[in-house]
Design a protein around this motif. Structure first.
Motif, PDB file in Angstrom:
ATOM      1  N   GLN A  18       0.637  -1.237  -0.081  1.00  0.00           N
ATOM      2  CA  GLN A  18       0.113   0.145  -0.175  1.00  0.00           C
ATOM      3  C   GLN A  18       1.081   1.335   0.077  1.00  0.00           C
ATOM      4  OE1 GLN A  18      -3.311   0.060  -0.570  1.00  0.00           O
ATOM      5  NE2 GLN A  18      -2.998   2.271  -0.787  1.00  0.00           N
ATOM      6  N   PRO A  19       1.930   1.334   0.891  1.00  0.00           N
ATOM      7  CA  PRO A  19       2.741   2.552   0.773  1.00  0.00           C
ATOM      8  C   PRO A  19       3.476   2.801  -0.595  1.00  0.00           C
ATOM      9  CG  PRO A  19       3.244   1.468   2.721  1.00  0.00           C
ATOM     10  CD  PRO A  19       2.287   0.423   1.954  1.00  0.00           C
ATOM     11  N   ALA A  20       3.644   1.562  -1.227  1.00  0.00           N
ATOM     12  CA  ALA A  20       4.276   1.679  -2.516  1.00  0.00           C
ATOM     13  C   ALA A  20       3.349   2.372  -3.389  1.00  0.00           C
ATOM     14  CB  ALA A  20       5.133   0.358  -2.994  1.00  0.00           C
ATOM     15  N   LEU A  21       2.124   1.725  -3.315  1.00  0.00           N
ATOM     16  CA  LEU A  21       1.203   2.148  -4.251  1.00  0.00           C
ATOM     17  C   LEU A  21       0.664   3.839  -4.352  1.00  0.00           C
ATOM     18  CD1 LEU A  21      -1.240  -1.092  -4.450  1.00  0.00           C
ATOM     19  CD2 LEU A  21       0.237  -0.094  -6.175  1.00  0.00           C
ATOM     20  N   ASP A  22       0.612   4.099  -3.118  1.00  0.00           N
ATOM     21  CA  ASP A  22       0.545   5.596  -2.718  1.00  0.00           C
ATOM     22  C   ASP A  22       1.527   6.346  -3.551  1.00  0.00           C
ATOM     23  OD1 ASP A  22      -1.637   4.732  -1.241  1.00  0.00           O
ATOM     24  OD2 ASP A  22      -0.770   5.186   0.676  1.00  0.00           O
ATOM     25  N   MET A  23       2.664   5.962  -3.268  1.00  0.00           N
ATOM     26  CA  MET A  23       3.982   6.694  -3.566  1.00  0.00           C
ATOM     27  C   MET A  23       3.824   6.744  -5.279  1.00  0.00           C
ATOM     28  SD  MET A  23       7.988   6.232  -3.424  1.00  0.00           S
ATOM     29  CE  MET A  23       8.058   4.817  -3.891  1.00  0.00           C
ATOM     30  N   LEU A  24       3.591   5.487  -5.685  1.00  0.00           N
ATOM     31  CA  LEU A  24       3.371   5.411  -7.140  1.00  0.00           C
ATOM     32  C   LEU A  24       2.330   6.173  -7.722  1.00  0.00           C
ATOM     33  CD1 LEU A  24       4.068   4.178 -10.016  1.00  0.00           C
ATOM     34  CD2 LEU A  24       2.477   2.399  -9.174  1.00  0.00           C
ATOM     35  N   MET A  25       1.153   6.393  -7.157  1.00  0.00           N
ATOM     36  CA  MET A  25       0.203   7.144  -7.449  1.00  0.00           C
ATOM     37  C   MET A  25       0.571   8.930  -7.356  1.00  0.00           C
ATOM     38  SD  MET A  25      -2.519   5.300  -8.359  1.00  0.00           S
ATOM     39  CE  MET A  25      -3.790   6.251  -8.082  1.00  0.00           C
ATOM     40  N   GLN A  26       1.370   9.049  -6.414  1.00  0.00           N
ATOM     41  CA  GLN A  26       2.019  10.734  -6.227  1.00  0.00           C
ATOM     42  C   GLN A  26       2.540  10.760  -7.462  1.00  0.00           C
ATOM     43  OE1 GLN A  26       3.538  10.621  -2.671  1.00  0.00           O
ATOM     44  NE2 GLN A  26       2.067  11.221  -1.661  1.00  0.00           N
ATOM     45  N   VAL A  27       3.695   9.876  -7.927  1.00  0.00           N
ATOM     46  CA  VAL A  27       4.651  10.050  -9.010  1.00  0.00           C
ATOM     47  C   VAL A  27       3.645  10.129 -10.295  1.00  0.00           C
ATOM     48  CG1 VAL A  27       6.161   8.876 -10.420  1.00  0.00           C
ATOM     49  CG2 VAL A  27       6.436   8.670  -7.817  1.00  0.00           C
ATOM     50  N   MET A  28       2.609   9.322 -10.385  1.00  0.00           N
ATOM     51  CA  MET A  28       2.239   9.510 -11.634  1.00  0.00           C
ATOM     52  C   MET A  28       0.956  10.563 -11.684  1.00  0.00           C
ATOM     53  SD  MET A  28       0.530   5.480 -11.915  1.00  0.00           S
ATOM     54  CE  MET A  28      -0.041   5.234 -13.367  1.00  0.00           C
ATOM     55  N   ASN A  29       0.593  11.155 -10.750  1.00  0.00           N
ATOM     56  CA  ASN A  29       0.048  12.473 -10.536  1.00  0.00           C
ATOM     57  C   ASN A  29       0.785  13.622 -10.847  1.00  0.00           C
ATOM     58  OD1 ASN A  29      -2.912  12.596 -10.133  1.00  0.00           O
ATOM     59  ND2 ASN A  29      -2.227  11.384  -8.305  1.00  0.00           N
ATOM     60  N   GLU A  30       2.098  13.671 -10.392  1.00  0.00           N
ATOM     61  CA  GLU A  30       3.019  14.801 -10.682  1.00  0.00           C
ATOM     62  C   GLU A  30       3.344  14.527 -12.279  1.00  0.00           C
ATOM     63  OE1 GLU A  30       6.206  15.320  -8.233  1.00  0.00           O
ATOM     64  OE2 GLU A  30       5.334  14.825  -6.232  1.00  0.00           O
ATOM     65  N   ALA A  31       3.461  13.377 -12.739  1.00  0.00           N
ATOM     66  CA  ALA A  31       3.871  13.390 -13.938  1.00  0.00           C
ATOM     67  C   ALA A  31       2.779  13.853 -15.093  1.00  0.00           C
ATOM     68  CB  ALA A  31       4.325  11.911 -14.374  1.00  0.00           C
ATOM     69  N   TYR A  32       1.619  13.670 -14.513  1.00  0.00           N
ATOM     70  CA  TYR A  32       0.449  13.893 -15.302  1.00  0.00           C
ATOM     71  C   TYR A  32       0.339  15.376 -15.387  1.00  0.00           C
ATOM     72  CZ  TYR A  32      -4.367  15.069 -16.698  1.00  0.00           C
ATOM     73  OH  TYR A  32      -5.416  15.381 -17.020  1.00  0.00           O
ATOM     74  N   GLU A  33       0.729  16.061 -14.332  1.00  0.00           N
ATOM     75  CA  GLU A  33       0.498  17.505 -14.034  1.00  0.00           C
ATOM     76  C   GLU A  33       1.638  18.232 -14.920  1.00  0.00           C
ATOM     77  OE1 GLU A  33      -1.918  19.315 -12.900  1.00  0.00           O
ATOM     78  OE2 GLU A  33      -2.957  17.554 -12.122  1.00  0.00           O
ATOM     79  N   MET A  34       2.749  17.603 -14.986  1.00  0.00           N
ATOM     80  CA  MET A  34       3.799  18.253 -15.592  1.00  0.00           C
ATOM     81  C   MET A  34       3.532  18.195 -17.332  1.00  0.00           C
ATOM     82  SD  MET A  34       7.937  17.236 -15.546  1.00  0.00           S
ATOM     83  CE  MET A  34       7.553  15.529 -16.203  1.00  0.00           C
ATOM     84  N   GLY A  35       3.005  17.001 -17.705  1.00  0.00           N
ATOM     85  CA  GLY A  35       2.715  16.896 -19.019  1.00  0.00           C
ATOM     86  C   GLY A  35       1.489  17.738 -19.416  1.00  0.00           C
ATOM     87  N   TYR A  36       0.495  17.922 -18.632  1.00  0.00           N
ATOM     88  CA  TYR A  36      -0.325  18.897 -18.880  1.00  0.00           C
ATOM     89  C   TYR A  36      -0.101  20.199 -18.861  1.00  0.00           C
ATOM     90  CZ  TYR A  36      -4.905  21.197 -17.958  1.00  0.00           C
ATOM     91  OH  TYR A  36      -5.785  22.093 -18.187  1.00  0.00           O
ATOM     92  N   GLU A  37       1.012  20.702 -18.030  1.00  0.00           N
ATOM     93  CA  GLU A  37       1.388  22.184 -18.046  1.00  0.00           C
ATOM     94  C   GLU A  37       2.481  22.137 -19.454  1.00  0.00           C
ATOM     95  OE1 GLU A  37       0.769  24.766 -16.389  1.00  0.00           O
ATOM     96  OE2 GLU A  37      -0.550  23.432 -15.296  1.00  0.00           O
ATOM     97  N   GLU A  38       3.069  21.348 -19.973  1.00  0.00           N
ATOM     98  CA  GLU A  38       3.918  21.451 -20.819  1.00  0.00           C
ATOM     99  C   GLU A  38       2.852  21.247 -22.266  1.00  0.00           C
ATOM    100  OE1 GLU A  38       6.851  18.141 -20.839  1.00  0.00           O
ATOM    101  OE2 GLU A  38       7.959  19.109 -19.230  1.00  0.00           O
ATOM    102  N   GLY A  39       1.733  20.661 -22.147  1.00  0.00           N
ATOM    103  CA  GLY A  39       1.038  20.441 -23.115  1.00  0.00           C
ATOM    104  C   GLY A  39       0.279  21.852 -23.425  1.00  0.00           C
ATOM    105  N   LYS A  40      -0.089  22.575 -22.329  1.00  0.00           N
ATOM    106  CA  LYS A  40      -0.511  24.061 -22.332  1.00  0.00           C
ATOM    107  C   LYS A  40       0.172  24.900 -22.977  1.00  0.00           C
ATOM    108  CE  LYS A  40      -2.020  24.944 -18.234  1.00  0.00           C
ATOM    109  NZ  LYS A  40      -2.624  25.647 -17.135  1.00  0.00           N
ATOM    110  N   ASN A  41       1.780  24.744 -22.585  1.00  0.00           N
ATOM    111  CA  ASN A  41       2.425  25.761 -23.321  1.00  0.00           C
ATOM    112  C   ASN A  41       3.016  25.698 -24.607  1.00  0.00           C
ATOM    113  OD1 ASN A  41       2.602  26.939 -20.658  1.00  0.00           O
ATOM    114  ND2 ASN A  41       4.265  25.580 -19.848  1.00  0.00           N
TER     115      ASN A  41
END
Length: 61
Positions: free
Chosen positions: A37-60
């Motif tokens: 569970q802690p590893a999955l939680d960390m993976l979810m955080q990493v995936m969300n940060e990567a999503y946000e980074m890609g989203y911001e790059e796509g907007k720019n």
């Protein structure tokens, strides 16, 4: 965090869980779902940060 996005991320993670389990088994590391569970939680955080980074790059672009 977006609940629908998290569910999609969890589906992606579950697609690859057997590969991850095989890697851990090969290394002699035993984990049950409670331990994962802690590893999955960390993976979810990493995936969300990567999503946000890609989203911001796509907007720019």
């Amino acid at each position: 965090m977006d609940q629908e996005r998290n569910m999609k991320f969890m589906q992606i993670a579950m697609k690859h869980i057997q590969e991850g389990r095989a890697f851990l088994d090969e290394k002699g590391i035993e984990l049950d779902m409670h331990d994962l569970q802690p590893a999955l939680d960390m993976l979810m955080q990493v995936m969300n940060e990567a999503y946000e980074m890609g989203y911001e790059e796509g907007k720019n672009e």
